[in-house]
Scaffold this motif. Structure first.
Motif, PDB file in Angstrom:
ATOM      1  N   SER A  30       0.850  -1.185   0.000  1.00 16.72           N
ATOM      2  CA  SER A  30       0.000   0.000   0.000  1.00 16.72           C
ATOM      3  C   SER A  30       0.890   1.240   0.000  1.00 16.72           C
ATOM      4  O   SER A  30       2.075   1.160   0.323  1.00 16.72           O
ATOM      5  CB  SER A  30      -0.902   0.008   1.239  1.00 16.72           C
ATOM      6  N   LEU A  31       0.293   2.354  -0.349  1.00 19.12           N
ATOM      7  CA  LEU A  31       1.048   3.595  -0.342  1.00 19.12           C
ATOM      8  C   LEU A  31       1.595   3.881   1.046  1.00 19.12           C
ATOM      9  O   LEU A  31       2.760   4.253   1.203  1.00 19.12           O
ATOM     10  CB  LEU A  31       0.173   4.759  -0.822  1.00 19.12           C
ATOM     11  N   GLU A  32       0.772   3.686   2.057  1.00 17.76           N
ATOM     12  CA  GLU A  32       1.196   3.938   3.443  1.00 17.76           C
ATOM     13  C   GLU A  32       2.369   3.047   3.837  1.00 17.76           C
ATOM     14  O   GLU A  32       3.341   3.504   4.432  1.00 17.76           O
ATOM     15  CB  GLU A  32       0.015   3.732   4.395  1.00 17.76           C
ATOM     16  N   ASP A  33       2.298   1.761   3.481  1.00 17.30           N
ATOM     17  CA  ASP A  33       3.398   0.839   3.792  1.00 17.30           C
ATOM     18  C   ASP A  33       4.661   1.208   3.022  1.00 17.30           C
ATOM     19  O   ASP A  33       5.770   1.134   3.552  1.00 17.30           O
ATOM     20  CB  ASP A  33       2.999  -0.606   3.476  1.00 17.30           C
ATOM     21  N   SER A  34       4.500   1.609   1.761  1.00 12.23           N
ATOM     22  CA  SER A  34       5.650   2.017   0.953  1.00 12.23           C
ATOM     23  C   SER A  34       6.327   3.248   1.550  1.00 12.23           C
ATOM     24  O   SER A  34       7.556   3.312   1.621  1.00 12.23           O
ATOM     25  CB  SER A  34       5.212   2.318  -0.486  1.00 12.23           C
ATOM     26  N   ILE A  35       5.529   4.207   1.980  1.00 15.22           N
ATOM     27  CA  ILE A  35       6.096   5.421   2.583  1.00 15.22           C
ATOM     28  C   ILE A  35       6.819   5.080   3.876  1.00 15.22           C
ATOM     29  O   ILE A  35       7.930   5.572   4.131  1.00 15.22           O
ATOM     30  CB  ILE A  35       4.997   6.479   2.819  1.00 15.22           C
ATOM     31  N   ALA A  36       6.223   4.234   4.699  1.00 18.50           N
ATOM     32  CA  ALA A  36       6.860   3.837   5.961  1.00 18.50           C
ATOM     33  C   ALA A  36       8.188   3.129   5.697  1.00 18.50           C
ATOM     34  O   ALA A  36       9.192   3.392   6.379  1.00 18.50           O
ATOM     35  CB  ALA A  36       5.921   2.941   6.771  1.00 18.50           C
ATOM     36  N   TRP A  38      10.057   3.453   2.989  1.00 21.40           N
ATOM     37  CA  TRP A  38      10.968   4.459   2.449  1.00 21.40           C
ATOM     38  C   TRP A  38      11.613   5.259   3.584  1.00 21.40           C
ATOM     39  O   TRP A  38      12.825   5.473   3.600  1.00 21.40           O
ATOM     40  CB  TRP A  38      10.223   5.393   1.497  1.00 21.40           C
ATOM     41  N   GLU A  39      10.785   5.688   4.541  1.00 25.88           N
ATOM     42  CA  GLU A  39      11.304   6.463   5.671  1.00 25.88           C
ATOM     43  C   GLU A  39      12.289   5.637   6.490  1.00 25.88           C
ATOM     44  O   GLU A  39      13.326   6.148   6.931  1.00 25.88           O
ATOM     45  CB  GLU A  39      10.149   6.947   6.545  1.00 25.88           C
TER      46      GLU A  39
END
Length: 72
Positions: A30-36, A38-39
């Protein structure tokens, strides 16, 4: 709970970073998981950079001592 990036040694941070990259490249998150992820990867990369900078400083200091001994 995983250790924070400041508690990780270079090898552990590098290995976790490799795993983060693998997961991001595999896709399907998910976008949220991808962002997490990435961070987390950014934090791990900074940890690796700090370790490498510290190692470079130690090497430079050791070389300076050797050069002083040779010149002195």
């Amino acid at each position: 709970m995983s250790p924070t990036e400041t508690e990780l040694g270079y090898e552990a941070a590098r290995d976790e970073l490799v795993e983060v990259v693998r997961k991001l490249e595999a896709g399907g998150l998910s976008l949220e998981d991808s962002i997490a992820l990435w961070e987390r990867g950014e934090a791990l990369a900074k940890t690796c950079e700090r370790h490498l900078d510290g190692a470079k400083e130690r090497i430079d200091a050791a070389l300076a001592v050797v050069e002083e001994d040779v010149e002195g």
